[in-house]
Every structure is written in C-alpha cells, then in structure tokens.
Design an enzyme around this catalytic site. Sequence first.
Site, mmCIF file in Angstrom:
data_model
loop_
_atom_site.group_PDB
_atom_site.id
_atom_site.type_symbol
_atom_site.label_atom_id
_atom_site.label_comp_id
_atom_site.label_asym_id
_atom_site.label_seq_id
_atom_site.Cartn_x
_atom_site.Cartn_y
_atom_site.Cartn_z
ATOM 1 N N LYS A 174 -3.339 9.566 -3.442
ATOM 2 C CA LYS A 174 -3.575 8.505 -4.412
ATOM 3 C C LYS A 174 -4.679 7.610 -3.825
ATOM 4 C CE LYS A 174 -2.759 4.720 -6.937
ATOM 5 N NZ LYS A 174 -3.710 3.880 -6.213
ATOM 6 N N SER A 211 0.690 -3.027 1.507
ATOM 7 C CA SER A 211 1.411 -4.289 1.565
ATOM 8 C C SER A 211 2.920 -4.066 1.552
ATOM 9 C CB SER A 211 1.024 -5.164 0.374
ATOM 10 O OG SER A 211 1.508 -4.601 -0.832
ATOM 11 N N GLY A 226 4.041 -3.908 -2.247
ATOM 12 C CA GLY A 226 3.774 -2.631 -2.889
ATOM 13 C C GLY A 226 4.598 -1.506 -2.290
ATOM 14 N N GLY A 227 4.726 -1.514 -0.969
ATOM 15 C CA GLY A 227 5.506 -0.480 -0.310
ATOM 16 C C GLY A 227 6.974 -0.536 -0.686
ATOM 17 N N GLU A 265 4.035 2.326 6.047
ATOM 18 C CA GLU A 265 3.592 1.379 7.073
ATOM 19 C C GLU A 265 3.192 0.118 6.329
ATOM 20 O OE1 GLU A 265 0.353 -0.572 8.827
ATOM 21 O OE2 GLU A 265 -0.291 1.506 9.158
ATOM 22 N N CYS A 319 -3.927 -3.978 10.595
ATOM 23 C CA CYS A 319 -2.474 -4.144 10.560
ATOM 24 C C CYS A 319 -1.920 -4.545 11.920
ATOM 25 C CB CYS A 319 -1.804 -2.860 10.076
ATOM 26 S SG CYS A 319 -2.279 -1.395 11.000
ATOM 27 N N GLU A 352 2.828 -12.338 6.832
ATOM 28 C CA GLU A 352 1.513 -11.832 7.234
ATOM 29 C C GLU A 352 0.422 -12.478 6.388
ATOM 30 O OE1 GLU A 352 -0.653 -7.526 8.043
ATOM 31 O OE2 GLU A 352 0.796 -7.701 6.400
#
Length: 488
Positions: A172, A228, A231-232, A251, A288, A371
């Site tokens: 994706k 993010s 989203g994750g 991650e 990250c 974060e």
Amino acid sequence: MSTTPSQATPSQATPSQATPSQASPSHASLPLDTVLDRAAAAGVRARAVPPAERARLLTAVADALDAAAGTLVPVAHRESHLPEARLTGELARTTFQCRLFAERLASGALDDVRVDHADPDWPMGARPDIRRTTVPLGPVLVFAASNFPFAFSVAGGDTVSALAAGCPVVVKAHPGHPELSRLTASVASAALDDAGAPAHLLQLIEGEREGADAVQDHRVKAVGFTGSTRGGRYLFQLAADRPDPIPFYGELGSTNPVVVTPAGWAERGTDIATGFAASFTLGSGQFCTQPGVVFVPDVDAFVGALPPLTAGPMLDDRIAGAYADGLDQLAAHGRVCTARRIGGGEGLPDIALLRTTTDAVREDPSLISTEVFGPASLLVEYGSLDEVEAVLAGFGGTLTGTVQGGHRLDEDGRRLLDALAGHAGRVIWNEWPTGVTVSDAQQHGGPWPASTAPTTTSVGTAAVNRFRRPVAYQNVPRQALPPEIRDR
C-alpha cells in the site's frame, strides 16, 4: 507517517532504462479483488521456490534498483523534500538489505530447523521422528512509510523480509511519494519477472479505502505497517476483528528516552550536548528513533552547551502541520516551559526544546509518551536518579532507550540500562538512537505503543520470522520432507 497503495503492471523497460513516463499504469486501475486473487495465486507458487532461488530474486531486485538510481533519486527528492545525498544513501541501504537477506538465505542462516530423531528410550516414552521447520504465511500486505521513501517503502524492509520468507507482497503506497512508489514497483516487479519469479510476486495498491479493505480480506495473511499510533491502532483492530484474525506487525510511535547521568554530564557534557543536537534534528526530527525525551540534571547548563541548531524542510505540508500542532499543544501544558525555540522561517519548521520536571511527569505521564514528530524534544530535569527510575517505571513501550554515562560504566549506568531494557527494544550506551543499522542482531520494535508485536523486529534478518510459521513433520518419509530437514 500514514500510507497509501497502488498496484502496477511490471514495466517492460529494463531497470536501467525505467523513467517516470515509462512506468506502467497505476495498479489502482485494477480492482483490489484482482490484485488479491493474483497475490493468492502467487503465494501457492512462491511456496515451492527454494531459499537459494529466493536469494537470486532478491539480488536481482537490488541490482535493478541500483541501476535505476539516476531516475529514482530525483523523483524521491522532488516528492519528499529530502536531500539527494540522503536519498542516495537510503537507496544504498535498501539494496544492501536485499543482498544481506539473499546472502543469509543462500547460506541457510535464516533456516529455523530442529530435528528429533526417533528414540525408543526417550524418558517420557518412545519418541517418534519429528522435524520442525517453517513455511510462508502467504500474501503479505505492507503499508509503506512517509519518512523513508526507499528503506521503509515499496522495496523496504517489510517487503524484503516477506519475500525472503517466501511470501508474495502487496504494498500500500504512501501518498507522500506516489510517483516514486509506482516507479519503484515497476523496476522491482520487472526485475522479478526477468529473473523468473512467480508472476505478481510484488504488486502495488493505492488509497486508504483499498488499504483498509485489503487488511480485512481473507486472502491477506499478515500485515506489516510503519506509521502513526492512531493509524496503526485502527488497522490493527481491523486485522483482529476479522473472522480469521491475522498477525499485524505495526511499528508505531516512540519517544525514545535518554538519561544523562551525573557522571556523564560531568565527564562528557560537551560531547553529549553535541551528539544530542545532531541526533534530534537529523532528518528534521522525522525519524522514529529521534530522542524525544531527555532526562538531564541541569536543563539550563544542557541548553547552554548546545551548538547552533538547524533543520531542513518537513516531508510534506500534512506532516509539517501535524508537527506544529503537536508542538504547540505540548508547549501549552501548564507544567511545560520553552527552553529554546528557533523559528524555521519560510518553508522550514521551528526547532524546539521544551522543559519540565520529574514531578510534573509523575503527575501527568502523557508528557513523555506523546510523540511530536519533528525537530523537538522535551528536557526533563531531575534531582536524583531515583526520580528518573520512578518515572521510567511508568514508561510505555519504546523503540530505544539510551544512557549517556561517564567514560566507564558505573552502578548508575547499570541500573538505568536494566530499567530501560524493561521498556525498550534497543538499549544504547553512550551513543545515539538515530541510525538503525541492518544486521543480524538488530532489534527494531518494543512493547506497545512502539509496536504491536514486541517479540519481533522490523529491521534486520530476524524480521523474516514475522512472515512464516512453524510446521512439525512427524514420521514423514524423507522424499516428502522439505529439503532443509532431510538427513544428509
């Protein structure tokens, strides 16, 4: 660090000749159902490809990407705002990663094999012949990242490790670099075709809806995600809510705490300040592993020792806006002050150092778990290392944890390393967390929210284990066994 996919037919141009205008049409023109049907068919054929052949295919991809560097890097530069020198190095990392997995496949180093020969005298009773190996999971859906257009994107670590495991991949693509994604997919797919790989081993899709639908489709057997936490978490839940839940290797966010010990500050203060300045502004803070929280005995002295600070542009307007909003929100907290803020000027982000105390963090742990993706860090002043340990005890999962100590490891350093190991996937002594080498021993992951699967890594050769599962063969004739578990 969000994402988007598109599936494209392999380019007929040779890798060295591929250009954006020659790249094949976006796979977004194909229905998702067609893409996933092709991936499922490729999965059946890919299972029969032996490790040595997979190694050859990965090497072919690496060679093709290197040959197309003159086309790929300028496109990446235009879409990401990253310097061409940085992108050239990142492409080299990407192709090195392909070749490292290829070398380990060819040597058998990635095999996970255990053999128990039949033993009539086994203490718990006669033991049959049992041989354990691993098999590919099947089609893997990979969500590309924004901040590494090569190394964590179409031909990045998730894709390479899934191919090494024997799985077809549907990527994706990220909306931050769509043209590069299509071009990279064309180059890599053409290389796989030319090398005789199973058809449609690597495909591309685009669009948030397509990505979410693919997560829920029964033909997808695992997901790799870099992006993010929000989203994750959403996609992780989709994977878990399926009638047939699948592994989701995400991650996510990380603030990567650093503790500067009293001995470290007394003996290495200037070096620590200089190293921190380079680390937290590297890539405009869009790593990250950026050190987002730093515990120091004296904030004023620490800030005063810093060299001049600079940062380049953000990856795109969306990320720049999210950074500015997150920074302003954290700075507005009643227990947070601004230690230094440097205006970025036209098209550049502000560089910010905020400050607070261990008492404030104990009252509101969200101060060190939020974060802020950009060139900003929170400095936490402490009176004693006991205060730091108390704060760390409530720390969530993180990708890295760093101790900046004196020239020699002392008891303070030992206890802090032990404390950080309880929360971090990688623990560092007297170095900085930015820069994640690709190697056999690397660990890039950690407890939630650093990742959704703390027992795995998304970088290094151990990443292959995410995309295969163990199978034990009992009393199976030699000729029906996978080659790696046959008696020689």
